[in-house]
Design an enzyme around this catalytic site. Sequence first.
Site, PDB file in Angstrom:
ATOM      1  N   SER A   1      30.164   3.144 -10.620  1.00 24.04           N
ATOM      2  CA  SER A   1      30.931   3.471  -9.414  1.00 24.04           C
ATOM      3  C   SER A   1      30.949   2.366  -8.357  1.00 24.04           C
ATOM      4  O   SER A   1      31.733   2.440  -7.413  1.00 24.04           O
ATOM      5  CB  SER A   1      30.424   4.768  -8.792  1.00 24.04           C
ATOM      6  OG  SER A   1      29.212   4.559  -8.092  1.00 24.04           O
TER       7      SER A   1
ATOM      8  N   GLU B   1      27.814   1.313  24.586  1.00 19.58           N
ATOM      9  CA  GLU B   1      27.370  -0.096  24.456  1.00 19.58           C
ATOM     10  C   GLU B   1      28.523  -1.089  24.613  1.00 19.58           C
ATOM     11  O   GLU B   1      28.324  -2.292  24.522  1.00 19.58           O
ATOM     12  CB  GLU B   1      26.709  -0.297  23.092  1.00 19.58           C
ATOM     13  CG  GLU B   1      25.365   0.375  22.966  1.00 19.58           C
ATOM     14  CD  GLU B   1      24.328  -0.223  23.906  1.00 19.58           C
ATOM     15  OE1 GLU B   1      23.421   0.518  24.340  1.00 19.58           O
ATOM     16  OE2 GLU B   1      24.441  -1.430  24.238  1.00 19.58           O
TER      17      GLU B   1
ATOM     18  N   LYS C   1      23.740   8.746   0.073  1.00 22.19           N
ATOM     19  CA  LYS C   1      22.659   8.357  -0.861  1.00 22.19           C
ATOM     20  C   LYS C   1      21.561   7.685  -0.035  1.00 22.19           C
ATOM     21  O   LYS C   1      21.804   6.680   0.622  1.00 22.19           O
ATOM     22  CB  LYS C   1      23.204   7.429  -1.944  1.00 22.19           C
ATOM     23  CG  LYS C   1      22.172   7.056  -3.008  1.00 22.19           C
ATOM     24  CD  LYS C   1      22.811   6.267  -4.148  1.00 22.19           C
ATOM     25  CE  LYS C   1      21.777   5.918  -5.229  1.00 22.19           C
ATOM     26  NZ  LYS C   1      22.397   5.169  -6.370  1.00 22.19           N
TER      27      LYS C   1
ATOM     28  N   THR D   1      26.480   7.420  -8.701  1.00 18.51           N
ATOM     29  CA  THR D   1      25.952   7.836  -7.390  1.00 18.51           C
ATOM     30  C   THR D   1      26.155   6.774  -6.324  1.00 18.51           C
ATOM     31  O   THR D   1      26.100   7.079  -5.143  1.00 18.51           O
ATOM     32  CB  THR D   1      24.449   8.144  -7.496  1.00 18.51           C
ATOM     33  OG1 THR D   1      23.754   6.967  -7.918  1.00 18.51           O
ATOM     34  CG2 THR D   1      24.196   9.291  -8.449  1.00 18.51           C
ATOM     35  N   ASP D   2      26.401   5.513  -6.713  1.00 18.80           N
ATOM     36  CA  ASP D   2      26.469   4.446  -5.714  1.00 18.80           C
ATOM     37  C   ASP D   2      27.583   4.666  -4.694  1.00 18.80           C
ATOM     38  O   ASP D   2      27.392   4.404  -3.512  1.00 18.80           O
ATOM     39  CB  ASP D   2      26.663   3.081  -6.386  1.00 18.80           C
ATOM     40  CG  ASP D   2      25.392   2.629  -7.088  1.00 18.80           C
ATOM     41  OD1 ASP D   2      25.420   1.566  -7.726  1.00 18.80           O
ATOM     42  OD2 ASP D   2      24.389   3.356  -7.008  1.00 18.80           O
TER      43      ASP D   2
ATOM     44  N   TYR E   1      19.401   0.477 -17.369  1.00 21.14           N
ATOM     45  CA  TYR E   1      20.179   1.172 -18.409  1.00 21.14           C
ATOM     46  C   TYR E   1      21.645   0.768 -18.241  1.00 21.14           C
ATOM     47  O   TYR E   1      22.008   0.038 -17.311  1.00 21.14           O
ATOM     48  CB  TYR E   1      20.029   2.687 -18.265  1.00 21.14           C
ATOM     49  CG  TYR E   1      20.350   3.183 -16.877  1.00 21.14           C
ATOM     50  CD1 TYR E   1      19.338   3.374 -15.927  1.00 21.14           C
ATOM     51  CD2 TYR E   1      21.668   3.403 -16.468  1.00 21.14           C
ATOM     52  CE1 TYR E   1      19.629   3.776 -14.639  1.00 21.14           C
ATOM     53  CE2 TYR E   1      21.965   3.795 -15.179  1.00 21.14           C
ATOM     54  CZ  TYR E   1      20.938   3.989 -14.272  1.00 21.14           C
ATOM     55  OH  TYR E   1      21.216   4.380 -13.000  1.00 21.14           O
TER      56      TYR E   1
ATOM     57  N   THR F   1      25.846   6.883 -13.914  1.00 23.11           N
ATOM     58  CA  THR F   1      24.577   7.088 -14.615  1.00 23.11           C
ATOM     59  C   THR F   1      24.531   8.392 -15.362  1.00 23.11           C
ATOM     60  O   THR F   1      23.900   8.502 -16.412  1.00 23.11           O
ATOM     61  CB  THR F   1      23.429   7.028 -13.590  1.00 23.11           C
ATOM     62  OG1 THR F   1      23.368   5.713 -13.072  1.00 23.11           O
ATOM     63  CG2 THR F   1      22.098   7.405 -14.193  1.00 23.11           C
TER      64      THR F   1
HETATM   65  N1  DGL Z   1      25.924   1.686 -11.322  1.00 23.87           N
HETATM   66  C1  DGL Z   1      25.588   2.884 -10.559  1.00 23.87           C
HETATM   67  C2  DGL Z   1      26.836   3.762 -10.400  1.00 23.87           C
HETATM   68  O1  DGL Z   1      27.599   3.869 -11.359  1.00 23.87           O
HETATM   69  C3  DGL Z   1      24.519   3.673 -11.228  1.00 23.87           C
HETATM   70  C4  DGL Z   1      23.934   4.661 -10.308  1.00 23.87           C
HETATM   71  C5  DGL Z   1      24.236   6.086 -10.688  1.00 23.87           C
HETATM   72  O2  DGL Z   1      25.322   6.455 -11.157  1.00 23.87           O
HETATM   73  O3  DGL Z   1      23.315   6.892 -10.423  1.00 23.87           O
HETATM   74  O4  DGL Z   1      27.003   4.347  -9.322  1.00 23.87           O
END
Ligand code: DGL
Length: 361
Positions: A91, A318, A197, A124-125, A58, A44
Amino acid sequence: MMHQSKRRSMLAIAGFMFAAATAAQAQVAAPRLANVTILATGGTIAGTGATSTTTVGYTAATVGVQNLIKAVPELAKVANVTGEQVFQIASENMSNEHWLALAKRVNALLAQQNVDGIVITHGTDTLEETAYFLNLVVKSRKPVVLVGAMRPSTALSADGPINLFNSVLLAASPDAVGKGVLVAMNDQIQTAREVTKTNTSTLDSFRSPELGMIGYIQGGKPFFYRQSTRKHTVDSEFDVSALQSLPQVDIVYGYANVSPVALDAVVAAGAKGIIHAGVGNGSLAAKVLPSLKSARQKGVLVVRASRVGQGILARNGEANDDELDFVVADTLNAQKARILLMLALTKTSNSKDIQRMFYTY
Ligand code: DGL
Protein backbone atom coordinates in the site's frame (compact mmCIF):
# COMPACT_ATOMS: atom_id res chain seq x y z
CA MET A 1 -59.79 -51.53 15.77
CA MET A 2 -58.56 -48.92 13.30
CA HIS A 3 -57.53 -50.58 10.08
CA GLN A 4 -53.73 -50.76 9.96
CA SER A 5 -53.40 -49.01 6.59
CA LYS A 6 -55.64 -46.16 7.72
CA ARG A 7 -53.49 -45.76 10.86
CA ARG A 8 -50.35 -45.69 8.76
CA SER A 9 -51.92 -43.01 6.51
CA MET A 10 -52.88 -40.86 9.50
CA LEU A 11 -49.33 -41.13 10.92
CA ALA A 12 -47.83 -40.25 7.53
CA ILE A 13 -50.06 -37.16 7.26
CA ALA A 14 -49.14 -36.11 10.82
CA GLY A 15 -45.43 -36.57 10.04
CA PHE A 16 -45.73 -34.54 6.85
CA MET A 17 -47.58 -31.73 8.64
CA PHE A 18 -44.90 -31.64 11.38
CA ALA A 19 -42.12 -31.52 8.80
CA ALA A 20 -43.91 -28.76 6.88
CA ALA A 21 -44.44 -26.73 10.06
CA THR A 22 -40.78 -27.13 11.04
CA ALA A 23 -39.61 -26.13 7.59
CA ALA A 24 -41.95 -23.13 7.60
CA GLN A 25 -40.68 -22.10 11.04
CA ALA A 26 -37.09 -22.50 9.87
CA GLN A 27 -38.03 -20.42 6.82
CA VAL A 28 -39.31 -17.64 9.07
CA ALA A 29 -36.53 -17.86 11.68
CA ALA A 30 -33.45 -17.80 9.43
CA PRO A 31 -33.09 -14.34 7.80
CA ARG A 32 -31.14 -14.19 4.54
CA LEU A 33 -27.37 -13.85 4.99
CA ALA A 34 -26.06 -10.47 3.81
CA ASN A 35 -24.20 -10.33 0.48
CA VAL A 36 -20.70 -8.94 1.11
CA THR A 37 -18.13 -8.28 -1.62
CA ILE A 38 -14.46 -8.41 -0.67
CA LEU A 39 -12.29 -6.10 -2.79
CA ALA A 40 -8.65 -7.15 -2.39
CA THR A 41 -5.85 -4.64 -2.97
CA GLY A 42 -2.78 -6.43 -1.53
CA GLY A 43 -0.77 -5.62 1.60
CA THR A 44 0.47 -7.78 4.45
CA ILE A 45 -2.90 -9.47 4.89
CA ALA A 46 -2.04 -11.03 1.52
CA GLY A 47 1.63 -11.33 2.37
CA THR A 48 3.88 -14.39 2.73
CA GLY A 49 7.11 -14.95 4.63
CA ALA A 50 9.88 -17.54 4.33
CA THR A 51 9.03 -19.13 7.70
CA SER A 52 6.19 -19.12 10.23
CA THR A 53 8.17 -16.77 12.44
CA THR A 54 8.88 -14.24 9.68
CA THR A 55 6.97 -11.14 10.75
CA VAL A 56 9.29 -8.61 9.13
CA GLY A 57 11.09 -8.93 5.80
CA TYR A 58 8.17 -10.83 4.20
CA THR A 59 6.60 -10.13 0.79
CA ALA A 60 3.33 -8.19 0.80
CA ALA A 61 0.63 -8.63 -1.84
CA THR A 62 1.16 -12.24 -2.96
CA VAL A 63 -1.99 -14.14 -1.88
CA GLY A 64 -5.06 -13.77 -4.10
CA VAL A 65 -8.54 -12.90 -2.84
CA GLN A 66 -9.96 -16.40 -3.42
CA ASN A 67 -7.23 -17.89 -1.22
CA LEU A 68 -7.84 -15.26 1.44
CA ILE A 69 -11.50 -16.34 1.46
CA LYS A 70 -10.66 -20.07 1.38
CA ALA A 71 -8.42 -19.59 4.45
CA VAL A 72 -11.49 -18.49 6.49
CA PRO A 73 -14.33 -20.98 5.81
CA GLU A 74 -16.20 -19.45 8.77
CA LEU A 75 -17.00 -16.46 6.52
CA ALA A 76 -19.83 -18.51 5.00
CA LYS A 77 -21.57 -18.54 8.41
CA VAL A 78 -21.86 -14.74 8.55
CA ALA A 79 -22.32 -13.63 4.92
CA ASN A 80 -22.60 -14.68 1.30
CA VAL A 81 -19.10 -13.62 0.25
CA THR A 82 -17.75 -12.89 -3.22
CA GLY A 83 -14.24 -11.67 -3.99
CA GLU A 84 -12.64 -9.34 -6.53
CA GLN A 85 -8.92 -8.70 -6.92
CA VAL A 86 -8.93 -4.99 -7.75
CA PHE A 87 -5.15 -4.51 -7.26
CA GLN A 88 -2.30 -6.55 -5.81
CA ILE A 89 0.09 -3.95 -4.35
CA ALA A 90 1.95 -3.00 -1.22
CA SER A 91 0.00 0.00 0.00
CA GLU A 92 2.97 2.40 0.04
CA ASN A 93 2.41 2.31 -3.72
CA MET A 94 -1.25 3.33 -3.53
CA SER A 95 -1.88 6.24 -5.91
CA ASN A 96 -4.60 8.77 -6.73
CA GLU A 97 -5.41 6.65 -9.78
CA HIS A 98 -5.87 3.55 -7.58
CA TRP A 99 -8.16 5.55 -5.29
CA LEU A 100 -10.33 6.81 -8.12
CA ALA A 101 -10.68 3.34 -9.62
CA LEU A 102 -11.47 1.81 -6.21
CA ALA A 103 -14.05 4.49 -5.33
CA LYS A 104 -15.83 4.05 -8.67
CA ARG A 105 -15.94 0.26 -8.22
CA VAL A 106 -17.25 0.60 -4.65
CA ASN A 107 -20.01 2.99 -5.74
CA ALA A 108 -20.97 0.77 -8.68
CA LEU A 109 -21.24 -2.29 -6.42
CA LEU A 110 -23.15 -0.52 -3.63
CA ALA A 111 -25.67 0.74 -6.18
CA GLN A 112 -26.58 -2.89 -6.83
CA GLN A 113 -29.56 -4.25 -4.87
CA ASN A 114 -27.75 -7.56 -4.31
CA VAL A 115 -24.74 -6.02 -2.53
CA ASP A 116 -25.28 -5.26 1.17
CA GLY A 117 -21.75 -4.29 2.17
CA ILE A 118 -18.12 -4.17 1.09
CA VAL A 119 -14.85 -5.19 2.74
CA ILE A 120 -11.59 -3.86 1.33
CA THR A 121 -8.41 -5.75 2.22
CA HIS A 122 -5.48 -3.34 2.16
CA GLY A 123 -1.88 -2.78 3.25
CA THR A 124 -1.71 -1.06 6.62
CA ASP A 125 0.80 1.62 5.59
CA THR A 126 -1.78 3.80 3.79
CA LEU A 127 -4.98 2.09 4.95
CA GLU A 128 -6.08 5.16 6.95
CA GLU A 129 -5.72 7.34 3.85
CA THR A 130 -7.75 5.12 1.56
CA ALA A 131 -10.38 4.82 4.29
CA TYR A 132 -10.68 8.61 4.68
CA PHE A 133 -10.75 9.17 0.92
CA LEU A 134 -13.61 6.67 0.56
CA ASN A 135 -15.35 8.19 3.60
CA LEU A 136 -15.63 11.41 1.55
CA VAL A 137 -16.64 9.94 -1.84
CA VAL A 138 -18.72 6.77 -1.25
CA LYS A 139 -22.36 7.54 -2.20
CA SER A 140 -24.11 4.95 -0.04
CA ARG A 141 -25.05 4.32 3.59
CA LYS A 142 -24.20 0.64 3.21
CA PRO A 143 -21.19 -0.52 5.28
CA VAL A 144 -17.71 -0.21 3.79
CA VAL A 145 -15.03 -1.75 6.03
CA LEU A 146 -11.27 -1.60 5.48
CA VAL A 147 -9.09 -4.31 6.97
CA GLY A 148 -5.42 -5.22 6.98
CA ALA A 149 -3.01 -7.28 8.99
CA MET A 150 0.17 -6.56 10.93
CA ARG A 151 1.51 -10.10 10.30
CA PRO A 152 1.72 -11.93 6.96
CA SER A 153 -0.66 -14.81 6.24
CA THR A 154 2.15 -17.38 6.82
CA ALA A 155 3.02 -16.17 10.33
CA LEU A 156 2.32 -17.88 13.65
CA SER A 157 -0.87 -16.27 15.05
CA ALA A 158 -1.39 -14.28 11.87
CA ASP A 159 -4.03 -11.59 12.55
CA GLY A 160 -5.33 -11.47 8.97
CA PRO A 161 -7.90 -14.29 9.15
CA ILE A 162 -9.64 -13.06 12.32
CA ASN A 163 -9.48 -9.46 11.08
CA LEU A 164 -11.08 -10.57 7.80
CA PHE A 165 -13.79 -12.57 9.60
CA ASN A 166 -14.58 -9.60 11.88
CA SER A 167 -14.65 -7.19 8.94
CA VAL A 168 -17.08 -9.32 6.96
CA LEU A 169 -19.44 -9.75 9.91
CA LEU A 170 -19.26 -5.99 10.49
CA ALA A 171 -20.00 -5.24 6.82
CA ALA A 172 -22.95 -7.65 7.07
CA SER A 173 -24.33 -5.93 10.18
CA PRO A 174 -27.34 -3.55 9.97
CA ASP A 175 -25.73 -1.69 12.93
CA ALA A 176 -22.88 -0.61 10.64
CA VAL A 177 -25.24 1.10 8.17
CA GLY A 178 -24.84 4.89 8.05
CA LYS A 179 -21.69 4.98 10.23
CA GLY A 180 -19.35 6.03 7.39
CA VAL A 181 -16.34 4.05 6.23
CA LEU A 182 -15.02 1.91 9.07
CA VAL A 183 -11.73 0.16 9.91
CA ALA A 184 -11.85 -3.16 11.75
CA MET A 185 -8.54 -4.37 13.19
CA ASN A 186 -7.60 -6.07 16.45
CA ASP A 187 -11.28 -6.59 17.49
CA GLN A 188 -11.89 -2.82 17.42
CA ILE A 189 -14.09 -0.61 15.22
CA GLN A 190 -12.58 2.75 14.21
CA THR A 191 -13.88 5.57 12.02
CA ALA A 192 -12.04 6.47 8.83
CA ARG A 193 -11.63 10.08 9.97
CA GLU A 194 -9.94 9.38 13.33
CA VAL A 195 -8.01 6.11 12.83
CA THR A 196 -4.25 6.15 12.25
CA LYS A 197 -1.41 3.62 12.26
CA THR A 198 0.50 4.26 15.50
CA ASN A 199 3.05 1.41 15.55
CA THR A 200 5.33 -0.05 12.90
CA SER A 201 4.58 -3.69 13.79
CA THR A 202 2.35 -4.45 16.81
CA LEU A 203 -1.17 -5.90 16.48
CA ASP A 204 -2.73 -2.91 18.29
CA SER A 205 -1.21 -0.42 15.85
CA PHE A 206 -4.49 1.07 14.61
CA ARG A 207 -5.87 3.58 17.09
CA SER A 208 -7.95 6.77 17.19
CA PRO A 209 -5.83 8.89 19.53
CA GLU A 210 -7.84 10.88 22.09
CA LEU A 211 -11.11 10.90 20.10
CA GLY A 212 -11.26 7.11 20.38
CA MET A 213 -12.60 4.07 18.63
CA ILE A 214 -16.38 3.68 18.30
CA GLY A 215 -16.85 0.02 19.18
CA TYR A 216 -15.68 -3.55 19.52
CA ILE A 217 -16.24 -6.82 17.74
CA GLN A 218 -16.60 -9.63 20.25
CA GLY A 219 -17.95 -13.16 19.96
CA GLY A 220 -18.96 -12.64 16.33
CA LYS A 221 -20.95 -9.46 17.01
CA PRO A 222 -20.25 -5.73 16.62
CA PHE A 223 -20.90 -3.42 19.59
CA PHE A 224 -21.13 0.31 18.87
CA TYR A 225 -20.79 2.97 21.61
CA ARG A 226 -20.64 6.18 19.56
CA GLN A 227 -20.34 7.54 16.05
CA SER A 228 -18.63 10.38 14.18
CA THR A 229 -20.15 13.89 14.33
CA ARG A 230 -18.53 14.86 11.01
CA LYS A 231 -20.19 14.51 7.59
CA HIS A 232 -19.34 11.54 5.37
CA THR A 233 -20.55 9.32 2.48
CA VAL A 234 -24.06 10.33 1.37
CA ASP A 235 -23.77 13.68 3.21
CA SER A 236 -20.52 14.56 1.46
CA GLU A 237 -20.41 17.20 -1.30
CA PHE A 238 -17.55 15.46 -3.12
CA ASP A 239 -18.15 13.33 -6.20
CA VAL A 240 -15.40 11.51 -8.11
CA SER A 241 -17.63 9.79 -10.67
CA ALA A 242 -16.51 12.13 -13.49
CA LEU A 243 -12.92 12.63 -12.30
CA GLN A 244 -9.89 11.07 -14.05
CA SER A 245 -7.30 12.70 -11.77
CA LEU A 246 -6.92 14.64 -8.52
CA PRO A 247 -5.12 17.98 -7.95
CA GLN A 248 -1.49 17.66 -6.84
CA VAL A 249 -1.18 18.36 -3.09
CA ASP A 250 2.08 17.82 -1.21
CA ILE A 251 3.07 17.72 2.45
CA VAL A 252 6.11 19.51 3.86
CA TYR A 253 7.34 18.88 7.37
CA GLY A 254 8.37 21.35 10.05
CA TYR A 255 11.40 20.65 12.30
CA ALA A 256 14.28 22.42 13.99
CA ASN A 257 16.58 24.21 11.54
CA VAL A 258 14.14 23.61 8.65
CA SER A 259 14.88 25.21 5.26
CA PRO A 260 12.39 26.15 2.50
CA VAL A 261 14.11 23.95 -0.10
CA ALA A 262 11.50 21.15 -0.05
CA LEU A 263 8.63 23.64 -0.01
CA ASP A 264 10.04 25.63 -2.92
CA ALA A 265 10.60 22.40 -4.86
CA VAL A 266 7.00 21.14 -4.60
CA VAL A 267 5.65 24.57 -5.54
CA ALA A 268 7.98 24.70 -8.53
CA ALA A 269 6.80 21.20 -9.49
CA GLY A 270 3.23 22.53 -9.72
CA ALA A 271 1.55 21.66 -6.43
CA LYS A 272 -1.94 23.16 -6.28
CA GLY A 273 -2.01 22.77 -2.49
CA ILE A 274 0.48 22.47 0.37
CA ILE A 275 -0.06 20.84 3.74
CA HIS A 276 2.48 22.32 6.14
CA ALA A 277 2.84 19.75 8.98
CA GLY A 278 4.31 22.21 11.44
CA VAL A 279 5.82 21.76 14.87
CA GLY A 280 3.46 22.16 17.83
CA ASN A 281 0.25 23.98 16.98
CA GLY A 282 1.32 24.31 13.35
CA SER A 283 4.07 26.89 13.96
CA LEU A 284 5.82 28.32 10.88
CA ALA A 285 9.61 28.83 11.04
CA ALA A 286 10.71 32.31 9.96
CA LYS A 287 12.86 30.67 7.28
CA VAL A 288 9.85 29.10 5.50
CA LEU A 289 7.23 31.82 5.93
CA PRO A 290 8.38 33.87 2.89
CA SER A 291 8.09 30.76 0.69
CA LEU A 292 4.61 30.00 2.01
CA LYS A 293 3.52 33.59 1.37
CA SER A 294 4.96 33.42 -2.13
CA ALA A 295 3.17 30.12 -2.80
CA ARG A 296 -0.12 31.65 -1.66
CA GLN A 297 0.42 34.66 -3.90
CA LYS A 298 0.86 32.23 -6.83
CA GLY A 299 -2.56 30.74 -6.00
CA VAL A 300 -1.35 27.66 -4.12
CA LEU A 301 -3.75 26.81 -1.26
CA VAL A 302 -1.86 26.52 2.04
CA VAL A 303 -3.17 24.44 4.97
CA ARG A 304 -1.52 24.60 8.37
CA ALA A 305 -1.49 21.17 10.04
CA SER A 306 0.63 19.76 12.84
CA ARG A 307 3.20 16.98 12.98
CA VAL A 308 1.97 16.31 16.54
CA GLY A 309 -0.98 14.21 15.39
CA GLN A 310 -3.56 15.14 18.04
CA GLY A 311 -5.49 18.27 19.08
CA ILE A 312 -7.19 21.16 17.32
CA LEU A 313 -5.02 23.30 14.99
CA ALA A 314 -6.11 26.74 16.18
CA ARG A 315 -6.90 29.29 13.47
CA ASN A 316 -4.96 32.57 13.95
CA GLY A 317 -2.97 30.91 16.77
CA GLU A 318 0.66 30.42 15.71
CA ALA A 319 0.13 32.43 12.51
CA ASN A 320 -2.24 35.16 11.29
CA ASP A 321 -4.25 32.92 8.96
CA ASP A 322 -6.77 35.67 8.20
CA GLU A 323 -3.98 37.95 6.94
CA LEU A 324 -2.01 35.17 5.19
CA ASP A 325 -5.19 33.65 3.71
CA PHE A 326 -4.19 30.21 5.01
CA VAL A 327 -6.52 27.36 6.05
CA VAL A 328 -6.13 25.29 9.25
CA ALA A 329 -6.56 21.50 9.37
CA ASP A 330 -8.71 21.34 12.55
CA THR A 331 -7.88 17.87 14.01
CA LEU A 332 -6.91 16.11 10.78
CA ASN A 333 -3.36 14.75 10.59
CA ALA A 334 -1.26 15.87 7.63
CA GLN A 335 -1.93 12.84 5.41
CA LYS A 336 -5.71 13.17 5.89
CA ALA A 337 -5.64 16.94 5.49
CA ARG A 338 -3.96 16.31 2.12
CA ILE A 339 -6.89 14.09 1.04
CA LEU A 340 -9.52 16.62 2.05
CA LEU A 341 -7.62 19.45 0.33
CA MET A 342 -7.30 17.43 -2.91
CA LEU A 343 -11.06 16.85 -2.95
CA ALA A 344 -11.80 20.44 -1.89
CA LEU A 345 -9.75 21.71 -4.86
CA THR A 346 -11.96 19.69 -7.22
CA LYS A 347 -14.82 21.96 -6.06
CA THR A 348 -13.31 25.39 -5.29
CA SER A 349 -10.14 27.44 -4.79
CA ASN A 350 -11.86 29.79 -2.34
CA SER A 351 -9.96 29.55 0.96
CA LYS A 352 -12.99 30.48 3.08
CA ASP A 353 -15.06 27.73 1.49
CA ILE A 354 -12.21 25.27 1.98
CA GLN A 355 -11.91 26.27 5.63
CA ARG A 356 -15.62 25.46 5.99
CA MET A 357 -14.91 22.00 4.57
CA PHE A 358 -12.18 21.39 7.15
CA TYR A 359 -14.71 22.16 9.90
CA THR A 360 -17.35 19.94 8.24
CA TYR A 361 -15.62 16.67 7.35
N1 DGL B 1 4.15 -2.78 2.63
C1 DGL B 1 3.17 -2.56 3.69
C2 DGL B 1 1.80 -2.28 3.07
O1 DGL B 1 1.46 -2.93 2.08
C3 DGL B 1 3.07 -3.73 4.59
C4 DGL B 1 2.37 -3.38 5.84
C5 DGL B 1 1.03 -4.05 5.98
O2 DGL B 1 0.25 -4.24 5.04
O3 DGL B 1 0.72 -4.35 7.16
O4 DGL B 1 1.08 -1.43 3.61
